[in-house]
Design a protein around this motif. Sequence first.
Motif, PDB file in Angstrom:
ATOM      1  N   GLN A 143      28.797  42.241  46.149  1.00  0.00           N
ATOM      2  CA  GLN A 143      29.504  42.344  45.265  1.00  0.00           C
ATOM      3  C   GLN A 143      29.418  40.815  44.760  1.00  0.00           C
ATOM      4  N   VAL A 192      32.305  39.280  42.477  1.00  0.00           N
ATOM      5  CA  VAL A 192      33.470  38.473  43.091  1.00  0.00           C
ATOM      6  C   VAL A 192      32.985  37.155  43.837  1.00  0.00           C
ATOM      7  N   ARG A 202      34.664  33.075  43.560  1.00  0.00           N
ATOM      8  CA  ARG A 202      35.553  33.621  44.494  1.00  0.00           C
ATOM      9  C   ARG A 202      34.475  31.557  44.258  1.00  0.00           C
ATOM     10  N   SER A 221      49.536  39.360  46.066  1.00  0.00           N
ATOM     11  CA  SER A 221      48.837  40.493  46.923  1.00  0.00           C
ATOM     12  C   SER A 221      49.519  41.792  46.842  1.00  0.00           C
ATOM     13  N   ILE A 241      46.613  42.166  43.069  1.00  0.00           N
ATOM     14  CA  ILE A 241      45.303  42.837  43.442  1.00  0.00           C
ATOM     15  C   ILE A 241      44.393  43.240  44.260  1.00  0.00           C
ATOM     16  N   LEU A 242      45.502  43.144  45.231  1.00  0.00           N
ATOM     17  CA  LEU A 242      45.404  43.924  46.907  1.00  0.00           C
ATOM     18  C   LEU A 242      45.830  45.220  46.886  1.00  0.00           C
ATOM     19  N   GLU A 264      48.448  46.089  48.217  1.00  0.00           N
ATOM     20  CA  GLU A 264      48.974  45.251  49.763  1.00  0.00           C
ATOM     21  C   GLU A 264      50.776  45.930  49.288  1.00  0.00           C
ATOM     22  N   LEU A 287      43.048  35.763  47.618  1.00  0.00           N
ATOM     23  CA  LEU A 287      43.096  37.124  47.922  1.00  0.00           C
ATOM     24  C   LEU A 287      41.348  37.804  47.354  1.00  0.00           C
ATOM     25  N   LEU A 288      40.242  37.360  46.613  1.00  0.00           N
ATOM     26  CA  LEU A 288      39.109  37.315  46.608  1.00  0.00           C
ATOM     27  C   LEU A 288      38.467  37.493  47.590  1.00  0.00           C
ATOM     28  N   ARG A 341      40.163  37.848  50.468  1.00  0.00           N
ATOM     29  CA  ARG A 341      40.428  39.217  51.428  1.00  0.00           C
ATOM     30  C   ARG A 341      40.027  39.716  51.011  1.00  0.00           C
ATOM     31  N   TYR A 342      39.647  40.072  49.308  1.00  0.00           N
ATOM     32  CA  TYR A 342      38.717  41.400  48.627  1.00  0.00           C
ATOM     33  C   TYR A 342      37.144  41.580  49.090  1.00  0.00           C
ATOM     34  N   ARG A 391      36.634  43.106  52.535  1.00  0.00           N
ATOM     35  CA  ARG A 391      36.102  44.257  52.752  1.00  0.00           C
ATOM     36  C   ARG A 391      34.365  44.736  52.867  1.00  0.00           C
TER      37      ARG A 391
END
Length: 290
Positions: free
Chosen positions: A70, A73, A77, A115, A118-119, A121, A168-169, A171-172, A175
């Motif tokens: 990715q 992304v 970041r 969150s 975007i995610l 959650e 947040l990015l 955390r994304y 994955r």
Amino acid sequence: MQSNNTRLGIVLMIGTTFIFAIQDGISRHLAGEYNVLMIVMIRYWFFAAFVIAIARRQAGSIRAAATTQQPFVQICRGLLLSAEICVMVAGFVLLGLIESHAIFASYPLLVAALSGPILGEAVGWRRWAAIGVGFVGVLIILQPGITVFAPAAIIPLIAALMFALYSLLTRYAARKDSAATSFFWTGTVGAVLLTVIGATSWEPMIARDWAWMATLCVTGAAGHFLLIKCYEAAEASAVQPFAYLQLVFATAIGLLVFGEALELHVALGAGLVIASGLFTVWRARQVAKS
């Protein structure tokens, strides 16, 4: 490899926040004398070298550290963090350490608020209530109708939003990518961006300030190294509340070194922001356990 030594993790987080507060004080001094882009660019050159060394050790090679599924992304970041640092350092100069950090402390609330969209959650009503209280605290600091529309008051809030998006990015990205890969892209992308836009901002620097610049670079690497060790020693949720001590340390530096004033509305607003942030951290931990 992560252990489960919460006490050590807390000590390391306190050390990290203290070093980062010193770094912010040095940044405020240098950016008050020289171009912000130049200061952050030099800092990023050293940071990129540190990042490459750490990522290579953790991933086994630079190629392994750079491998990602990715890249868009990861680039976003890196761009976000480098831009956020420039914005925040500008805020130190225009607004001071105390008020800048008091407003920036709202970023965990922005992370919690964003969150969901975007995610994906779930954010329950308790955390939404805490987010609302936290932003009341931000309004108290900004004093609506007095300074809320002043550019200097908005700058650290923009930085907080940018850092929340960066978080947040991150955390994304986690994955699919390892921490070493994300760390590698964070440093290298920022260094490239700042070199491109900051090279024309070069100014001659006196010897004394080069010493401060060297200290800024070393403290940056030391702070990130302690942060890595902190998250290796303990769970993030256990040590995250102590990250708010950076506001305390930065306030002390602002008062003692730069002669800033801690106004009542800033103290009250920051208290609400911190209390709300601590609640969101606690509530997220409780939800994770259930």
